[in-house]
Structures are given as structure tokens and as C-alpha cells.
Design an enzyme around this catalytic site. Structure first.
Site, PDB file in Angstrom:
ATOM      1  N   HIS A  85      -9.561  30.555  26.851  1.00 41.75           N
ATOM      2  CA  HIS A  85      -9.625  29.340  26.594  1.00 41.75           C
ATOM      3  C   HIS A  85     -10.553  28.398  27.846  1.00 41.75           C
ATOM      4  CE1 HIS A  85      -7.407  30.021  23.034  1.00 41.75           C
ATOM      5  NE2 HIS A  85      -6.409  30.204  23.468  1.00 41.75           N
ATOM      6  N   ARG A 113      -4.453  -8.675   8.731  1.00 40.17           N
ATOM      7  CA  ARG A 113      -4.436  -7.214   8.570  1.00 40.17           C
ATOM      8  C   ARG A 113      -2.942  -6.864   7.477  1.00 40.17           C
ATOM      9  NH1 ARG A 113      -8.247  -4.880  12.245  1.00 40.17           N
ATOM     10  NH2 ARG A 113      -7.272  -2.945  11.612  1.00 40.17           N
ATOM     11  N   ARG A 130      -6.738  24.340  21.753  1.00 40.69           N
ATOM     12  CA  ARG A 130      -7.134  24.218  20.193  1.00 40.69           C
ATOM     13  C   ARG A 130      -8.714  23.573  20.028  1.00 40.69           C
ATOM     14  NH1 ARG A 130      -1.367  21.283  18.932  1.00 40.69           N
ATOM     15  NH2 ARG A 130      -0.282  22.624  20.209  1.00 40.69           N
ATOM     16  N   PRO A 160      -2.452  15.253  26.067  1.00 42.45           N
ATOM     17  CA  PRO A 160      -2.844  14.252  27.199  1.00 42.45           C
ATOM     18  C   PRO A 160      -3.092  12.838  26.580  1.00 42.45           C
ATOM     19  CG  PRO A 160      -4.335  16.040  26.979  1.00 42.45           C
ATOM     20  CD  PRO A 160      -3.488  16.111  25.785  1.00 42.45           C
ATOM     21  N   GLU A 161      -2.187  11.989  26.943  1.00 39.35           N
ATOM     22  CA  GLU A 161      -2.101  10.674  26.686  1.00 39.35           C
ATOM     23  C   GLU A 161      -2.977   9.748  27.594  1.00 39.35           C
ATOM     24  OE1 GLU A 161      -0.509   8.793  24.303  1.00 39.35           O
ATOM     25  OE2 GLU A 161       0.776  10.337  23.215  1.00 39.35           O
TER      26      GLU A 161
END
Length: 271
Positions: A90, A152, A109, A2-3
Site C-alpha cells: 500500500h 434547515r 483503503r 485521520p481527522e
DNA sequence: CAACCGCCCTGGGAGC
DNA sequence: TGCTCCCAGGGCGGTT
């Protein structure tokens, strides 16, 4: 995985089923998620759900007895199913609703999380309070990103994937956005010119917005077994294409590791 | 503080 | 076919 777009699609999908419903029961079958699921999660039993918000890739479920913070991790999925639906492998957590449906969380996971907060977490919870701006809001501007980048030394790819800088830019979108903007992923963030950030910022916004649009497909079969989105795959220019020909110039795309993430770029088009 | 790296976990694909 | 190995990835937490 999932983004941000998929998290937003999840929110849109579950919200109408949850808002206004009483939570009649909280079932936790496995507490071993990213962090152990706290016993306080069960204190929302009996509460009424007031709404579902998203902050970065976190979902915040507001109830009359406090807030649930949910992250899908790498493999988590939320679905609304009848409360007596067969429990499969799960399926770790159920929020049983007064309607007879339940919100069911499945996560092979177990990189996801479910946490409880008595107060609204976006301002004061350690996981949320340090997050950068939402990429799709007016808070994410050229001036903001350019100023944040000055000084940076970090590679620009890891810079835009840093949630303290901007949230929701995962590995796929970082690769794709840098390709479209013509910026080499290893270039130091502080050495990228303002003109190039001017290209990059709208490209990030467009890429994410487009994926949310296409996530609407996932939304429609939201309660089906697996809303695995194949939708953006065909549009990927570099992600997963290491060693293949650049779609713009036919050069061979290079694949490297950057911050332990697979990174693909065109050595010709990206400088 | 910035930057980097290890780790959590399982399914799926590759290789033998 | 079945085994083993390796990889994918977000993001926290510890180290340099």
C-alpha cells in the site's frame, strides 16, 4: 482515521522536511486512489517545494511548477523516510527529494487522493472552492453558524458534519461536541436556539484544538511505523460507547444510524 | 436548492 | 485455527 487534527499534525511533521527541497522524482506505484492519479502529477518533477498548507482535510503542497492536492481519506498516512527505504504493501506514491529523503504515501483503503493543479486550488478548484470556514479561525462564529442553520430541517449532527457549513468536523467530534453541548443529534438544525449554538461553537473549537495539542505526541514519532493515536480515545464520552452508561447521568447511551454514520447520544442529557 | 443515499475500499473483529 | 460476514468511515455524485 485521520481527522482534521491528524491532518494538521501531518502537515507540521512533513513541512520542515519538504520546504525548500527539490523534487527529484515522482514515483506512482498505484494510480487507483479515490480518483485515478493524473499523469500531470509527474510534471512537478524537478520543481522546488515552497510550502505545505492545509485547507479542511486537504493538504496543498506548493511547488515552483504547480500545486499538489493530497487527501488522506480514511486510512492514508504520509511519512518522511530515506528514499531507499523498503517499499511495503500500500505504499502508492513517493515524492523523492534532493535531500535523499522522500515523502511516502501509504493508503490501504485507497480513499485518499493525489491531484495536480496548475493554479492555487483553494479559490478555484472544484474540490476546495465551496468549502465552509475553518472551525479554528475567527470565520467560524456563533452568528455564522446560527444564520447558516436557519430554515434547515436537517439533523444538527449531519449539519455540522457538512463541509459546506464548516470543515473538519468528523463523526467522532460531531458526536462528542453534541454530547458536551447537550443537544440531541437528531434535532433539526434550524430549530436549535441561538443560546444552544452559543454553547456548541466554542465546544467544537475546544475539542478540535485539544486533539491537535495531543496530536503532538503523534508528531514526535512521526517517522515510526504507525502513529496510531490512542490519545483521544480515553477522553471520548459517547463515541464507541453505545449501550454503556452515560458518564454524566448513568443512563444507557443510545446508538442509532444517522446519515449512515454511527451516532451515539445520551437520551437524558441531550435534548 | 435541500436532503438523502449509494458507493468507493481493505483490515480487523465477531461469530461459527 | 480458519473461514465468512459485517462494519468502519469522508465525501463525491446522483436522485428525489
Amino acid at each position: 482515521m485521520p481527522e482534521l487534527p491528524e491532518v494538521e499534525v501531518s502537515r507540521l511533521g512533513i513541512s520542515p522536511h519538504l520546504t525548500g527541497q527539490q523534487i527529484t522524482q515522482v514515483i506512482v506505484r498505484d494510480r487507483r486512489l479515490r480518483w485515478p492519479v493524473p499523469a500531470s502529477l509527474e510534471t512537478v518533477a524537478g520543481a522546488t517545494i515552497e510550502g505545505v498548507e492545509r485547507r479542511a482535510k486537504y493538504l496543498i503542497i506548493s511547488t515552483t511548477k504547480g500545486y499538489l492536492i493530497v487527501h488522506l481519506g480514511m486510512s492514508g498516512a504520509l511519512r518522511v523516510v530515506p528514499a531507499d527505504s523498503l517499499v511495503v504493501k500500500h505504499d502508492h506514491i513517493d515524492l523523492v527529494l534532493g535531500s535523499g529523503l522522500c515523502l511516502r504515501f501509504n493508503d490501504p483503503r485507497r480513499f485518499g487522493c493525489w491531484l495536480y493543479s496548475a493554479t492555487h486550488p483553494s479559490a478555484d478548484h472544484p474540490l476546495l472552492r465551496e468549502l465552509g470556514p475553518e472551525p479554528l479561525t475567527d470565520a467560524f462564529t456563533l452568528d455564522y453558524l446560527f444564520n447558516a442553520s436557519r430554515g434547515r430541517q436537517q439533523a444538527i449532527k449531519t449539519f455540522i458534519m457538512d463541509n459546506h457549513v464548516v470543515v473538519g468536523v468528523g463523526n467522532i467530534y460531531a458526536n462528542e461536541s453534541l454530547f458536551k453541548a447537550g443537544i440531541h443529534p437528531k434535532r433539526a438544525a434550524g430549530k436549535v436556539s441561538k443560546a444552544r449554538y452559543q454553547r456548541l461553537v466554542p465546544i467544537i473549537k475546544e475539542t478540535l484544538a485539544r486533539a491537535i495539542e495531543q496530536g503532538g505526541t503523534t508528531l514526535q514519532d512521526f517517522t515510526q511505523a504507525d502513529g496510531q493515536p490512542g490519545y483521544f480515545k480515553q477522553e471520548l464520552m459517547v463515541y464507541g460507547r453505545g449501550g454503556k452508561a452515560c458518564m454524566q447521568c448513568k443512563s444507557t447511551l443510545k446508538e442509532i444510524r444517522l446519515g449512515q454514520r454511527s451516532t451515539v447520544y445520551c437520551p437524558q442529557c441531550q435534548r
